[in-house]
Design an enzyme around this catalytic site. Structure first.
Site, PDB file in Angstrom:
ATOM      1  N   ALA A  49       5.758  -7.247  -1.443  1.00  0.00           N
ATOM      2  CA  ALA A  49       4.480  -7.838  -1.819  1.00  0.00           C
ATOM      3  C   ALA A  49       4.516  -8.324  -3.264  1.00  0.00           C
ATOM      4  O   ALA A  49       5.224  -7.761  -4.109  1.00  0.00           O
ATOM      5  CB  ALA A  49       3.364  -6.813  -1.636  1.00  0.00           C
ATOM      6  N   SER A  72      -0.835  -7.682   7.307  1.00  0.00           N
ATOM      7  CA  SER A  72      -2.078  -8.107   7.932  1.00  0.00           C
ATOM      8  C   SER A  72      -1.812  -8.858   9.223  1.00  0.00           C
ATOM      9  O   SER A  72      -0.694  -9.304   9.504  1.00  0.00           O
ATOM     10  CB  SER A  72      -2.858  -9.000   6.971  1.00  0.00           C
ATOM     11  OG  SER A  72      -2.164 -10.236   6.788  1.00  0.00           O
ATOM     12  N   CYS A  84      -3.134   1.838   6.850  1.00  0.00           N
ATOM     13  CA  CYS A  84      -3.365   1.288   8.195  1.00  0.00           C
ATOM     14  C   CYS A  84      -3.811   2.370   9.170  1.00  0.00           C
ATOM     15  O   CYS A  84      -4.570   2.091  10.098  1.00  0.00           O
ATOM     16  CB  CYS A  84      -2.088   0.627   8.712  1.00  0.00           C
ATOM     17  SG  CYS A  84      -1.570  -0.805   7.758  1.00  0.00           S
ATOM     18  N   GLU A  99       4.084  -4.324  12.481  1.00  0.00           N
ATOM     19  CA  GLU A  99       3.111  -3.232  12.319  1.00  0.00           C
ATOM     20  C   GLU A  99       1.970  -3.827  11.503  1.00  0.00           C
ATOM     21  O   GLU A  99       2.109  -4.036  10.307  1.00  0.00           O
ATOM     22  CB  GLU A  99       3.745  -2.022  11.640  1.00  0.00           C
ATOM     23  CG  GLU A  99       2.866  -0.777  11.674  1.00  0.00           C
ATOM     24  CD  GLU A  99       1.897  -0.686  10.502  1.00  0.00           C
ATOM     25  OE1 GLU A  99       0.699  -1.032  10.686  1.00  0.00           O
ATOM     26  OE2 GLU A  99       2.325  -0.289   9.408  1.00  0.00           O
ATOM     27  N   ASN A 127       0.798  -1.229   0.000  1.00  0.00           N
ATOM     28  CA  ASN A 127       0.000   0.000   0.000  1.00  0.00           C
ATOM     29  C   ASN A 127       0.834   1.285   0.000  1.00  0.00           C
ATOM     30  O   ASN A 127       0.465   2.265  -0.633  1.00  0.00           O
ATOM     31  CB  ASN A 127      -1.015  -0.002   1.154  1.00  0.00           C
ATOM     32  CG  ASN A 127      -0.393  -0.195   2.509  1.00  0.00           C
ATOM     33  OD1 ASN A 127       0.641  -0.840   2.655  1.00  0.00           O
ATOM     34  ND2 ASN A 127      -1.033   0.347   3.523  1.00  0.00           N
TER      35      ASN A 127
END
Length: 454
Positions: free
Chosen positions: A155, A206, A261, A227, A130
């Site tokens: 990712a 996640s 987040c 985190e 993200n």
């Protein structure tokens, strides 16, 4: 093989080959060899390198931003801003890193003791899509300054970003092996963590990913910083500037297409000003323009993938089935790409499952509360505790929020944002440990006590 899709168009991007076991072994060997050299490098060499890497990022910021936009859909202007934030982080650690590493002295019963900050070795970072540059750099800049070396498992959908970061580090003059991007899939992470040459691991992602990484680190008895997700409260009290609070609430909820987040997700509003705030907030969300992320006038781009969009749409349906009302938006848009409109849910039963979940997309949950006690209770009635934003001009209320909200961070009369200078992290299922500032650097260092009797 990584085969990704541009979420703005649905078109396939270039394939990226996965690193095989032999290549992973070579990378770990390089990291180990480089650490043995870098751990004794001078502070002057470290600060100079950080400055040069920052220059490389700044000089290539538009190209870097375009890679992120193509791979995960954030607007180009926000991607440029993200790269600029990375530049600021490199320069922050170049300027302040030496003071963060200063030894300190304490008196003991016999003589004195000196505390020295020493590097520990290669650190593996498992990072999400993200904020694909910033979340890597907030680990990488302090790691380089500390005398550690970095390994990145990025990712799957941002492999181009991972390669670009390694390229910028090398362009900045880093020796080979100081930072390596490892294009591997999640199945190989546990083995890499277990390898004796990896000293520690940091993960942003996640709750499920955090459990797997923490389990692997625990088996290997290695330090881990996590985190994880959050469903941050955005609390508005009667003394607040309602216009500004509503404006910032919209920005908080749609930034990065709601895939942050720490963006406000649960708008908790005092009953006395609920109607006024709701009117302004809903109007602002209705005005959000979801379109081509390459265009300057676009407010938000697509979600990172069609799968992610469908997950958010499913959460909206489950909220409605639980009794919630969809005041606006929250629908798939009739255009190519993983687009949806910004939405607002109200009347979400606080005890429902959806009220306690993180909605990782541009959809807000709007709650009415009678007083500050109810606001704090609702804010804390979730398993997460990452960030929070509170809006009040009352000093006593501010003190209550700072003390009683169970979160790692609280922003007062502003939208929460990370910054290189301040500690970043959460409590409860939002993880443990801290990033940024001297605290993030010290997480992956050996604080050695040297006892002297002189």
């Amino acid at each position: 093989m990584f085969q990704n899709v541009n979420p703005a168009t649905g078109q396939k991007l270039d394939e990226i080959a996965e690193m095989d076991d032999a290549a992973v072994e070579s990378a770990l060997a390089r990291a180990d060899a480089m650490w043995r050299q870098w751990r004794i490098s001078t502070l002057e060499d470290r600060t100079a390198l950080l400055s040069h890497i920052g220059d490389a990022f700044e000089g290539n910021k538009h190209r870097l931003a375009e890679i992120a936009t193509r791979e995960m859909g954030k607007t180009l202007k926000s991607a440029v801003a993200e790269v600029e934030k990375c530049v600021a982080a490199f320069r922050h650690y170049a300027e302040h890193g030496p003071e963060f590493l200063e030894s300190f002295e304490v008196q003991v019963a016999k003589g004195r003791a000196i505390g020295r900050w020493l590097p520990i070795g290669p650190v593996l970072a498992v990072m999400p899509w993200n904020f694909p540059y910033w979340q890597v750099v907030r680990f990488l800049a302090p790691a380089i300054m500390a005398g550690n070396v970095g390994l990145l498992k990025h990712a799957s959908i941002t492999q181009g970003v991972g390669a670009a970061i390694e390229d910028m580090v090398l362009k900045g003059g880093a020796p080979e092996g100081l930072f390596q991007n490892l294009p591997v899939k999640s199945g190989k992470v546990a083995d890499i963590i277990a390898d004796r040459r990896v000293a520690a691991v940091t993960l942003t992602g996640s709750e499920g990913a955090g459990q797997k990484v923490a389990e692997a680190a625990g088996r290997a008895l290695k330090k881990v910083v996590l985190e994880l997700g959050g469903s941050d409260p955005f609390i508005v009290m009667p003394s607040a500037d309602i216009d500004e609070a509503a404006k910032q609430a919209v920005t908080a909820r749609i930034q990065n297409t709601g895939q942050s987040c720490i963006c406000g997700k649960r708008m908790i509003v005092h009953a006395d000003i609920y109607d006024a705030f709701a009117e302004k907030f809903v109007a602002g969300m209705k005005a959000v323009k979801a379109d081509d992320p390459m265009h300057d006038e676009t407010d938000m781009g697509p979600l990172s993938s069609f799968e992610q969009r469908d997950t958010v749409l499913d959460q909206i349906e489950r909220a409605k089935q639980a009794g919630a009302t969809l005041l606006c938006g929250g629908a798939k848009l009739d255009k190519p790409g993983a687009y949806m409109s910004a939405g607002v849910l109200t009347d979400v039963p606080p005890e429902s499952d959806i009220a306690k979940e993180e909605i990782f997309g541009p959809v807000a949950m709007l709650f009415k509360v009678p007083d500050i006690d109810a606001a704090i209770a609702l804010a804390n009635d979730i398993p997460y505790g990452l960030g929070s934003s509170v809006w009040t001009k009352d000093a006593a209320e501010q003190e209550r929020f700072e003390r009683d909200i169970a979160a790692g961070m609280t922003a007062v009369n502003q939208m929460l944002a990370s910054t290189p200078e301040a500690p970043f992290g959460g409590v409860k299922l939002s993880g443990h440990g801290r990033e940024l500032g001297p605290w993030g650097m010290h997480e992956f260092m050996n604080l050695k006590s040297v006892l002297l009797n002189d």
